[in-house]
Design a protein around this motif. Structure first.
Motif, PDB file in Angstrom:
ATOM      1  N   ALA A   1     -30.292   4.412 -12.462  1.00  0.00           N
ATOM      2  CA  ALA A   1     -29.671   4.162 -11.153  1.00  0.00           C
ATOM      3  C   ALA A   1     -29.907   2.725 -10.702  1.00  0.00           C
ATOM      4  O   ALA A   1     -29.005   2.055 -10.185  1.00  0.00           O
ATOM      5  CB  ALA A   1     -30.222   5.140 -10.111  1.00  0.00           C
ATOM      6  N   MET A   2     -31.135   2.236 -10.915  1.00  0.00           N
ATOM      7  CA  MET A   2     -31.426   0.859 -10.505  1.00  0.00           C
ATOM      8  C   MET A   2     -30.687  -0.140 -11.378  1.00  0.00           C
ATOM      9  O   MET A   2     -30.231  -1.180 -10.921  1.00  0.00           O
ATOM     10  CB  MET A   2     -32.932   0.584 -10.562  1.00  0.00           C
ATOM     11  CG  MET A   2     -33.643   0.995  -9.295  1.00  0.00           C
ATOM     12  SD  MET A   2     -35.218   0.147  -9.027  1.00  0.00           S
ATOM     13  CE  MET A   2     -34.722  -1.426  -8.315  1.00  0.00           C
ATOM     14  N   ARG A   3     -30.569   0.189 -12.660  1.00  0.00           N
ATOM     15  CA  ARG A   3     -29.867  -0.708 -13.590  1.00  0.00           C
ATOM     16  C   ARG A   3     -28.388  -0.818 -13.193  1.00  0.00           C
ATOM     17  O   ARG A   3     -27.812  -1.899 -13.176  1.00  0.00           O
ATOM     18  CB  ARG A   3     -30.009  -0.190 -15.025  1.00  0.00           C
ATOM     19  CG  ARG A   3     -29.649  -1.211 -16.094  1.00  0.00           C
ATOM     20  CD  ARG A   3     -29.902  -0.595 -17.478  1.00  0.00           C
ATOM     21  NE  ARG A   3     -29.935  -1.602 -18.522  1.00  0.00           N
ATOM     22  CZ  ARG A   3     -28.859  -2.164 -19.080  1.00  0.00           C
ATOM     23  NH1 ARG A   3     -27.664  -1.804 -18.678  1.00  0.00           N
ATOM     24  NH2 ARG A   3     -28.981  -3.078 -20.021  1.00  0.00           N
ATOM     25  N   SER A   4     -27.787   0.331 -12.849  1.00  0.00           N
ATOM     26  CA  SER A   4     -26.389   0.310 -12.400  1.00  0.00           C
ATOM     27  C   SER A   4     -26.233  -0.536 -11.142  1.00  0.00           C
ATOM     28  O   SER A   4     -25.273  -1.302 -11.010  1.00  0.00           O
ATOM     29  CB  SER A   4     -25.902   1.725 -12.093  1.00  0.00           C
ATOM     30  OG  SER A   4     -25.882   2.482 -13.258  1.00  0.00           O
ATOM     31  N   ALA A   5     -27.175  -0.393 -10.214  1.00  0.00           N
ATOM     32  CA  ALA A   5     -27.105  -1.173  -8.973  1.00  0.00           C
ATOM     33  C   ALA A   5     -27.254  -2.661  -9.269  1.00  0.00           C
ATOM     34  O   ALA A   5     -26.525  -3.487  -8.716  1.00  0.00           O
ATOM     35  CB  ALA A   5     -28.195  -0.712  -7.999  1.00  0.00           C
TER      36      ALA A   5
END
Ligand code: MN3
Length: 214
Positions: free
Chosen positions: A122-126
């Motif tokens: 999720a953080m990587r996508s953000a």
């Protein structure tokens, strides 16, 4: 970090080259001693000319800047945010990181994301989705819920409490990774000081008022 003006650049809590090979010493040197230092210097210069706001805390400058005079509000927004965000960034990395969160944070990550790999995704996508300069964040809200969000420029996620922030300004990675932001994210993720993040989480939990169950 000082609670209010005058602010000074906090020393880097490790050697410039201590995060290699993930983040090289030249990159860290420029990022800390030039970019972070410039935010501190500019914020102090602005407040030197605005004595009425010298008693404001860094968090207050980051959240209440809309009520400042027009002449300084945007510069305070950018530079107070830059100071707040970078102070957190360098303190949440570690040369010899412990790779797993503490018990309370691990349980919260499990509850809100399904596990640490899902949180990372999720953080990587953000981080990859942020258009232009900005940050990807892991935050905690007033109910203790974790969430991933992103902010443009040097905006902070306050009043959501930031636990962890990935700087995706090009100055944070371009010297070493050029346009490979995802590779930078993966390297940054390996350096996260999970005991520090867990301690921040538990500190926020303990500061939250406890309401009786209805
Ligand atoms: Mn930066």
């Amino acid at each position: 970090m000082e609670s209010h003006y005058p602010f000074t650049l906090p020393p880097l809590p490790y050697a410039y080259d201590a995060l290699e090979p993930e983040l090289d010493g030249r990159l860290i040197h420029f990022h800390h001693d030039k970019h972070f230092a410039a935010y501190v210097d500019r914020l102090d210069r602005i407040l030197a000319q605005a004595p009425a706001y010298q008693s404001w805390s860094l968090e207050q400058l980051c959240t209440d800047w809309p009520s400042l005079p027009c002449a300084i509000r945007q510069d305070v927004r950018n530079n107070a945010g830059g100071v707040y965000n970078h102070d957190l960034y360098f303190r949440t990395l570690h040369p010899l990181p412990v790779t797993s969160p503490g018990v309370a944070l691990r349980a919260a990550i499990q509850r809100d994301f399904g596990g640490t790999p899902e949180l990372k995704a999720a953080m990587r996508s953000a981080a990859l989705a942020q258009f232009g300069s900005g940050w990807a964040w892991l935050t905690e809200d007033c109910d203790g819920r974790l969430a991933v969000c992103r902010t443009p420029n040097q905006d902070t996620p306050l009043p959501l409490q930031p636990l962890l922030g990935c700087d995706v300004w090009e100055h944070a990675y371009y010297l070493q990774y050029q346009d490979r932001r995802g590779d930078y994210f993966d390297a940054w993720w390996r350096l996260i000081d999970w005991p520090e993040i867990s301690q921040r989480y538990e500190q926020y939990l303990s500061q939250r008022p406890h309401y009786p169950d209805p």
